[in-house]
Structures are given as C-alpha cells and as structure tokens.
Design a protein around this motif. Structure first.
Motif, PDB file in Angstrom:
ATOM      1  N   LEU A  76     -10.006  18.901  37.547  1.00 53.78           N
ATOM      2  CA  LEU A  76      -8.995  17.968  38.021  1.00 53.78           C
ATOM      3  C   LEU A  76      -7.640  18.647  37.900  1.00 53.78           C
ATOM      4  O   LEU A  76      -7.451  19.536  37.064  1.00 53.78           O
ATOM      5  CB  LEU A  76      -9.003  16.681  37.192  1.00 53.78           C
ATOM      6  N   GLU A  77      -6.686  18.212  38.706  1.00 53.89           N
ATOM      7  CA  GLU A  77      -5.332  18.734  38.582  1.00 53.89           C
ATOM      8  C   GLU A  77      -4.754  18.335  37.220  1.00 53.89           C
ATOM      9  O   GLU A  77      -5.194  17.358  36.610  1.00 53.89           O
ATOM     10  CB  GLU A  77      -4.444  18.206  39.711  1.00 53.89           C
TER      11      GLU A  77
ATOM     12  N   GLU B  74     -18.031  17.878  31.690  1.00 58.82           N
ATOM     13  CA  GLU B  74     -16.846  18.563  31.183  1.00 58.82           C
ATOM     14  C   GLU B  74     -15.743  18.522  32.236  1.00 58.82           C
ATOM     15  O   GLU B  74     -15.858  19.112  33.311  1.00 58.82           O
ATOM     16  CB  GLU B  74     -17.175  20.018  30.831  1.00 58.82           C
ATOM     17  N   LEU B  75     -14.689  17.789  31.924  1.00 53.26           N
ATOM     18  CA  LEU B  75     -13.547  17.676  32.816  1.00 53.26           C
ATOM     19  C   LEU B  75     -12.402  18.497  32.243  1.00 53.26           C
ATOM     20  O   LEU B  75     -12.081  18.384  31.058  1.00 53.26           O
ATOM     21  CB  LEU B  75     -13.107  16.216  32.957  1.00 53.26           C
ATOM     22  N   CYS B  76     -11.785  19.314  33.068  1.00 51.90           N
ATOM     23  CA  CYS B  76     -10.638  20.089  32.594  1.00 51.90           C
ATOM     24  C   CYS B  76      -9.784  20.486  33.789  1.00 51.90           C
ATOM     25  O   CYS B  76     -10.174  20.312  34.948  1.00 51.90           O
ATOM     26  CB  CYS B  76     -11.077  21.309  31.800  1.00 51.90           C
ATOM     27  N   SER B  77      -8.614  21.012  33.495  1.00 48.96           N
ATOM     28  CA  SER B  77      -7.684  21.420  34.545  1.00 48.96           C
ATOM     29  C   SER B  77      -8.153  22.728  35.186  1.00 48.96           C
ATOM     30  O   SER B  77      -8.999  23.427  34.633  1.00 48.96           O
ATOM     31  CB  SER B  77      -6.293  21.617  33.945  1.00 48.96           C
ATOM     32  N   PRO B  78      -7.582  23.099  36.333  1.00 49.92           N
ATOM     33  CA  PRO B  78      -7.947  24.368  36.978  1.00 49.92           C
ATOM     34  C   PRO B  78      -7.213  25.560  36.383  1.00 49.92           C
ATOM     35  O   PRO B  78      -7.149  26.607  37.003  1.00 49.92           O
ATOM     36  CB  PRO B  78      -7.537  24.136  38.438  1.00 49.92           C
ATOM     37  N   VAL B  79      -6.641  25.391  35.198  1.00 45.20           N
ATOM     38  CA  VAL B  79      -5.937  26.490  34.533  1.00 45.20           C
ATOM     39  C   VAL B  79      -6.794  26.942  33.364  1.00 45.20           C
ATOM     40  O   VAL B  79      -6.929  26.241  32.368  1.00 45.20           O
ATOM     41  CB  VAL B  79      -4.549  26.051  34.033  1.00 45.20           C
ATOM     42  N   SER B  80      -7.423  28.077  33.496  1.00 43.88           N
ATOM     43  CA  SER B  80      -8.285  28.587  32.432  1.00 43.88           C
ATOM     44  C   SER B  80      -8.351  30.099  32.547  1.00 43.88           C
ATOM     45  O   SER B  80      -8.641  30.632  33.612  1.00 43.88           O
ATOM     46  CB  SER B  80      -9.696  28.003  32.547  1.00 43.88           C
TER      47      SER B  80
END
Length: 849
Positions: free
Chosen positions: A526-527, A338-344
C-alpha cells in the motif's frame, strides 16, 4: 509625408467584392444545422467535425459558434479520454487551437488533459499562456499553482535561500577556475547559478544542460537577465546524450553539479559522471604528474562524499510503512496478510520497491530516538572514474553497530557530507540548518523488533544499481544471531557472525524460510499514506459508529411487515437491502465496514487486484458474505460515470466521498461530486462526510517564507534570480506538519469556512473572518486544517496526531505586522475546491464574523 488622399481611387480594383458561392454557402448552412442537431442528440464526435468544417469555411461564424464549439470539444474529448483514444484527443485540441489560438478556456482545458497524462512541462505552458491572455482567470491560475509544485520543487527556494551553501559552492568554483579550469560544464543547471558562478570567476567557456523544459527556459531567462546569454550555452538535454563536438566543441576541464538527492545517488550522479569522464571531461590529473598544467586535466565539483547513518525508533515512520493495529473499524486484520509500504531496501534490486523515502528528522512528528551512534557507511571519490565504475560491483559491506539505548527498530536514517574540494564541504545531517532532508530506510518487521543495550545491529551497505542501499540484516544478542534478513548466511566462512547455537540456527532458518514463503503468497503493498490511514483507529471507528447509526435508522424506517414479524431474507436480490457506495481514492476499508453491519450491499472503489484480494480475505475472516461486497470499478468502462445507481429500483443509502487530499488540500471537484451524490440518495440517505469545517490560525514562520519564495532584496551571489523563479511561487504551502512547524502562534484557532455537502443552499464562496492577534509579530502565513463531520455528533480532524493527512498554509505575499490586541480581517475565498486567504488590519475594533 505624401498626401495619400490626393491619389485617384479605383474602386473596382481596390474594393473587389467577393463573389458569392451558393454551393459553399449551402454547405456551411447545412453543416451548421447538422452540428446543432448532432449536439442535441449528444453525438459529439460528428458535431465536432461539422463545426470544424463550418468555422474553417466561414470564420465569420467564430464568435457566434464559440460557446457551442467549446462545449462540443469538451464533451467529445471526454469520450475520447474514456476509451483511451489519447492521440485523437490531442489532435482535436490542436485543431481547436488553430481556430481559436487565443482562447484561454481551450488552452486551460488542454493543459488539464496534459497534466493528467503526466506531461507537466507542457501543461504548465498552456496554463501560463491562458493566464497571460486573462490574468484573472481563476481556473488557469489554480491549475498553474498546482502544477508549479511539480515543475519547480520547493527545495529550489530553500536552496537559493541557503546563503552558506551558495557561498561554499561559489568559493569552490572560483578557486578551481583560478587554478586553471577555464572550460566548465554545469550538469543539471536548474536556475543556472553554478554556471554563472563559473563565468563570473573568469572561465573562458561555460556550458550547461538541463532536462526539465521548465527549468531550462527559466535558466535561459536568468542567464539573459544577468548579461551572460552570449557567454553561457545552455542545452535542453540530459548530459548522458551530450557528445563532443556535436553539442560542445571539446572536452571541458571542470564539471560542476548538484544532481544529488537525500540518498546521494538517486538523481543519477554516478551514471552522469561516468559518462562525463569518458566523453565530456579531460582526463583526471595523475598523481605522478603534479607538474603538468591544470588546464590539461579534468576535475569535478563536488569532489566526493561521505555517507553517515544511524538506527532510529520513530512511531511516525513506523505507521507509514507497516501495519501496527490488529483491528480496524470493528474488523479483525488477522487475515490481511503482510501489508507494508512500497519502500523497502534489500541488497538485491527490486523494481517494485523504492529503496528509501525522505524525512526531515528535525521536524518528524513525535520526534525520533537514536538507537545507535552515527556511523560512517560509505565513501565515494567523484574524481576517480575507476571507483565510480566499480561501485555497482563492489561487494556489500556489513557493519556491526553497538546499540546505545532500548527501542523498537523502525528505520535507518542516512545523510551525507558533500566534499566540494579539499577544504570545503556541506552536511545534510539532521542537526544542520539546511535545505536537505534525510533518507529513510524503513524496517519491515510486522511486530517490530526491540533492540536492547549491548545488542549489536548488523547493517549491510551496498550499491548494486547505482542506488545506495542500507538494510538491517541481523541483531547479535548475547553472542547469538537473530536474523532480520534471510540473506545473511552464517555458514559463509567470510561472514564475521556465527551462531553459537546450531539448534537455534536451524529453527531460525526454518522460520525464515516459512516467512519468505508466506511473504510471497500474502504480501501486499500500500502507499505510505494508505498505510498511515489503515493505522488510524480513531478514523475508522468514527466511520463505523456513524455508518452504524445511519444503517440502524434506515433499517427501522424501511422495515417490511415480514421483517416486523421476524421473517428475514439473506438474498442480495431482496428489496430490503441497503446500498452503500465508497468512492474513496486508493485503498479503503470503509465499504467493508459498512457491509459488516448486515443487510448492506457495499460497493468498493478499490481497483488493484491484490488489494481487492485483501478485502475479500478480510470479508471471509470477518463473516461478511462475499455477495455483499462489490468492486464496482471492475464493471465500468467510463470513469465519468463514477456515481451511478446500483439498479433502477434502488438509490444509495450512503455515499462515502474522499474529501481531502493527503497534502492538505480539498479534493478537486468535490462540490460537483457532492451535488451529483445528493441526487442519488434515497430518502433518509446521507453523504459521508456531511460537512467540512476549515480552521486556521495566524502564525509567524520564516521557514514557510524560505520554502515559498527567494527572500530578501539582495541578489543571490550577485545574480538576479529571484524575479524569475518567484514566478513559480504558490500561495498555498502543502504537505505541512503543523505540529512540528517552526513558527510563533499569533492567535487562537478560528473557523475560516464551512462546506455543507448535504445542503447546497447553506454554502457560500466568500467569507470575511475577523481574528484577534494574541501576540505581536509578523503574520507570514495562515495554516489551515479540517474538522470533517460524519454526522452532527461524530467528526475527525486532519490535525490529529495519528492523521494520515498533512496540513496546508496560505502564505501571505507580504508579511503583516500586528500588535497584541489588533483585529485582523481575513478574506477567505473558495473557488472550485481551492482556498485562498488574504489579510489586513481592521481599523474598526469590533469583530465581524
């Protein structure tokens, strides 16, 4: 005036000759010789010590040794930087500046080190000093422009140009002062405008504080220029550190502030107001004591806020926060995890994640679709200290929102109404023409979730750590609950939602548990820009095709007799391997794409362990032997040696350079890296990309003017502010979405410049470009973007709709009036990767290119 020449001269007394010291002269001579010998032997540390001794003992050698001393200083500090001896590095610069306090080159170089270390205020000071000493020094000017974007963020200009906002604040402050608030504290004063409003309204005492050194100094200049330096006391500190009577003599009756961000609480307004109510403000007015004097009570402007939100669908938001593709450059992404941004955003604080990001919804590329009506999420009273203190412990509130149209749930968008007082307010809503962006709370669901009309979206609103947190936790469809967040417990009797299907509830719980376990094991951040790049199929396919062409050509060219007869070797030690080096910034799949072509050993620039693990997993799942992928930064002590041969026998077949920053500027020192890379290529090898062509267009855009400088001849609210803050105007506007920029196109696009990374002789530093105006108007800016050529036939554009890059624009100091048919001559200059553009009307009607 007395005739000094008539006075007797006593030569031996007034002209005493300095006695020569043979031992001292010998020491200076031998130290100078030793310094030069150490320099020849590349022993820069010892050479630096010798030069210090010489120049302190014999200042007469300063001009003679200046260039060698500078060179030694820069080389020695590079070595100190590479081994982490930061204090020693800055000690060397301090010693150098004691010898050469007015050396703009040393000042600029120290500023560069300070900026890289994160000391932006101090860096700006050194760049500014260098510019004062030599206004035409291009390195210092470009560095100052880069740091100015950090020190004085562009919203300061928008805010000062927002006349409606300024008037409302002024009126609220004036009314409060006239009602008895005679002592005022401006928290986070910025340019000092709110404090000056209070003084102008008649406040007896005004205090202000500002943490940023740059903004503090700017506020001091502004207040002095407006004749209030003796009546407004500005402190360079956080309000949380202020004490009575140490910093201000007594408590104040009014606090004014605008320390709010797009998510309302992100700049710490809650903490600062709690501290102010306990230590700096007079007690609030009691409801039962309406008759008591206003001067004996305290209050805050703004008085409070109401937060609004809505669920939205937006491809632009989606591609920056989660993986949307199953294949990238010929590689299957199934094993990536699972790849996602550091905004959660979750209701439980997580230091590794940001709760929200920001976007201006009205300028979002591709637009957005509202999936729910706007809803009221939160109310806060800044004049109620008990409410402020209880904010973090306030239980999360769950709100059920009817879905109004079908769409994929990508985010919750949030804005607020700031209540200055009982009568006046400011809105940061997406429909408002304001300096504000909106807060975006992205939804991380790998495959997305499509909401349908008659669904109800369940949103949880909380404020655990003085950050406003909104998260989508569930959807209710046909009476059944579909969980989006495992923390929603339908068995909780206080939960208004209950599943009508126990079997579905059990399956949901098991699936959620499994998802949570997998998330812990295979969750990678990831950014946002890296996520957008990963989702750019065209970009990776272009690289895959171009690399494949080059690798095929080299394999044929260097095919050995054994290979010609059909004998192959899989060993990485085999002399027939091709070597590819990827020096991209951040997360990159290009090395893996190169390795997928076989008989290629690829060196990746990825540094983070978790991201390296992703590449290893992808290599295994795509049948790429592990030994064909190397993380070369793991084995390097010295960052300066970034472009090195893989062995003494081999040169690089391809070197992949990251040429353009996400913000829209060419990367610093790109041409120096390209020059070094060319020396390390084998015959037939190539740099990717091999060429960059810059395109631009004439536009009229008031938006760019408002975001670049305080506009107009009239003082802001009667205060002289523009000349001071406009010192931080930069000629190039970055992070621009040209597709949604409010502007009029005044010409067709035109080629402005070209950079050939494979042929240095083809490059130039200045170019005059003539472009014809197709429409009458005021040229305010020249937006520019890049066509990046991987080879003569294959290219990618930073202007494409799925690009991870933004664009930039050169903003003219003075708008240029043109008529349709006018020829405009653009003088385009490139200095160390920085583009500058000036424009004037060309009287000669014949175009020149």
């Amino acid at each position: 005036m007395p005739n000094a020449s008539a006075r007797p001269k006593h030569g031996r007394r007034t002209r005493r000759r300095r006695r020569e010291d043979p031992a001292r002269n010998e020491l200076v001579s031998s130290s100078l010789e030793s310094a030069q010998q150490c320099l020849f032997n590349q022993d820069y540390g010892t050479a630096f010590v010798h030069y210090l001794l010489v120049l302190n003992l014999a200042p007469v050698f300063k001009e003679f040794a200046k260039e060698s001393f500078r060179f030694t200083l820069f080389k020695w500090t590079e070595e100190l930087d590479s081994v982490g001896r930061i204090q020693d590095l800055f000690d060397c610069y301090e010693q150098a500046l004691e010898l050469f306090p007015a050396d703009e080159v040393i000042l600029n170089s120290m500023g560069e080190h300070l900026f890289r270390m994160g000391f932006r205020d101090e860096a700006a000071g050194h760049f500014h000093k260098a510019l004062k000493l030599r206004p035409d020094y291009p390195e210092a000017r470009e560095n100052f422009y880069r740091v100015a974007n950090w020190l004085v963020e562009r919203w300061h200009f928008l805010m000062l140009n927002d006349h409606g906002r300024n008037r409302k604040y002024q009126q609220a402050i004036q009314k409060a002062v006239q009602n008895g608030c005679s002592t005022v504290l401006d928290i986070g004063t910025g340019t000092g405008i709110l404090g000056m409003c209070a003084k102008k309204a008649g406040a007896a005492e005004v205090y202000a504080c500002e943490l940023s050194k740059t903004m503090y100094e700017l506020a001091c200049e502004v207040v002095t220029a407006n004749g209030m330096d003796g009546s407004i006391k500005i402190l360079h500190m956080k309000s949380l550190e202020m004490e009575v009577p140490k910093d201000i003599p007594h408590r104040v009756s009014l606090v004014v502030t605008e320390t709010v961000d797009a998510g309302l609480f992100g700049e710490g307004i809650i903490e600062s107001l709690i501290h102010a109510w306990h230590h700096l403000l007079l007690p609030p007015q009691k409801g039962e004591n309406e008759s008591q004097e206003q001067s004996a009570t305290g209050r805050v402007i703004p008085a409070g806020a109401t937060v609004f939100g809505m669920a939205v669908e937006s491809l632009e938001i989606r591609r920056h926060h989660r993986l949307c593709v199953s294949e990238v450059g010929g590689l299957s992404m199934a094993a990536a995890g699972e790849l996602c941004s550091p905004v959660s955003c979750t209701s439980e604080p997580d230091e590794s994640m940001e709760p929200y990001t920001t976007e201006r919804l009205s300028r979002l590329p591709g637009g957005y679709k509202a999936l729910t009506e706007p809803f009221t999420a939160f109310n806060i009273d800044f004049n109620n200290v008990q409410e402020l203190e209880g904010l973090s412990s306030r239980p999360g509130q769950r709100i059920r929102l009817p879905v109004i149209q079908e769409g994929e749930l990508d985010a919750l968008a949030v804005w607020f109404q700031l209540h200055l007082d009982e009568e006046s307010s400011l809105s940061t809503g997406p429909q408002e023409d304001t300096c504000w962006e909106q807060a975006i709370y992205p939804v991380h669901i790998t495959k997305g979730f499509v909401l349908k009309p008659r669904d109800e979206l369940v949103v949880e609103v909380s404020c655990r750590d003085a950050f406003l947190r909104l998260s989508s936790v569930a959807v209710v469809r046909n009476g059944h609950e579909i969980r989006l967040d495992k923390r929603l417990d339908s068995q909780d009797p206080g939960n208004p939602i209950s599943s009508q299907n126990p079997e579905a509830e059990l399956c949901s719980a098991l699936a959620c548990l499994q998802t949570d376990q997998n998330r812990t094991k295979d969750f990678y951040m990831l950014e946002c820009a890296e996520m957008a790049l990963l989702n750019n199929r065209d970009y990776h396919q272009s690289f895959n095709t171009a690399l494949g062409k080059l690798i095929s050509q080299l394999k044929v060219r260097y095919q050995t007799p054994e290979q010609s007869s059909g004998v192959q070797s899989d060993s990485t030690d085999s002399h027939d391997l091709l070597y590819v080096l990827d020096v991209s910034e951040g997360f990159s799949l290009l090395s893996l794409i190169a390795a997928s072509h076989g008989r290629v050993k690829a060196y990746s620039s990825v540094e983070k362990n978790k991201q390296q693990e992703v590449l290893k997993r992808l290599a295994r799942s795509n049948n790429i032997p592990e030994q064909y992928l190397e993380f070369w930064l793991n084995h390097m002590e010295d960052e300066q040696g970034m472009l090195k041969r893989p062995s003494r026998e081999k040169l690089w077949s391809a070197i992949l350079l990251d040429c353009v920053e996400t913000c829209g500027l060419i990367r610093q020192k790109l041409m120096e890296k390209a020059s070094l890379a060319r020396c390390l290529l084998e015959e037939g090898g190539r740099i990717f990309p091999e060429k960059i062509v810059v395109y631009g267009m004439l536009v009229e855009s008031d938006t760019l003017l408002l975001e670049s400088a305080v506009q107009g001849q009239e003082p802001t609210l009667g205060f002289n502010i523009a000349p001071f803050i406009n010192q931080f105007t930069v000629p190039v506007h970055v992070f621009l979405d040209f597709s949604t920029l409010e502007c009029r196109h005044l010409s067709e696009s035109v080629e402005l410049f070209a950079l050939d990374l494979m042929d240095a002789s083809a490059n130039y530093t200045n170019r005059d470009v003539t472009v014809r105006a197709t429409t009458a108007g005021r040229i305010t800016a020249i937006p520019f973007w890049y066509q990046i050529y991987l080879d003569p036939e294959i290219s990618v554009s930073t202007l494409s709709h799925n690009s991870h890059w933004k664009q930039a624009a050169a903003v003219l100091q003075q708008p240029l009036e043109v008529k349709a048919g006018d020829w405009v001559q653009l003088a385009v200059k490139l200095h160390k990767s920085t583009i500058s553009i000036s424009a004037h009307i060309q009287n000669d009607p014949s175009p020149m290119m």
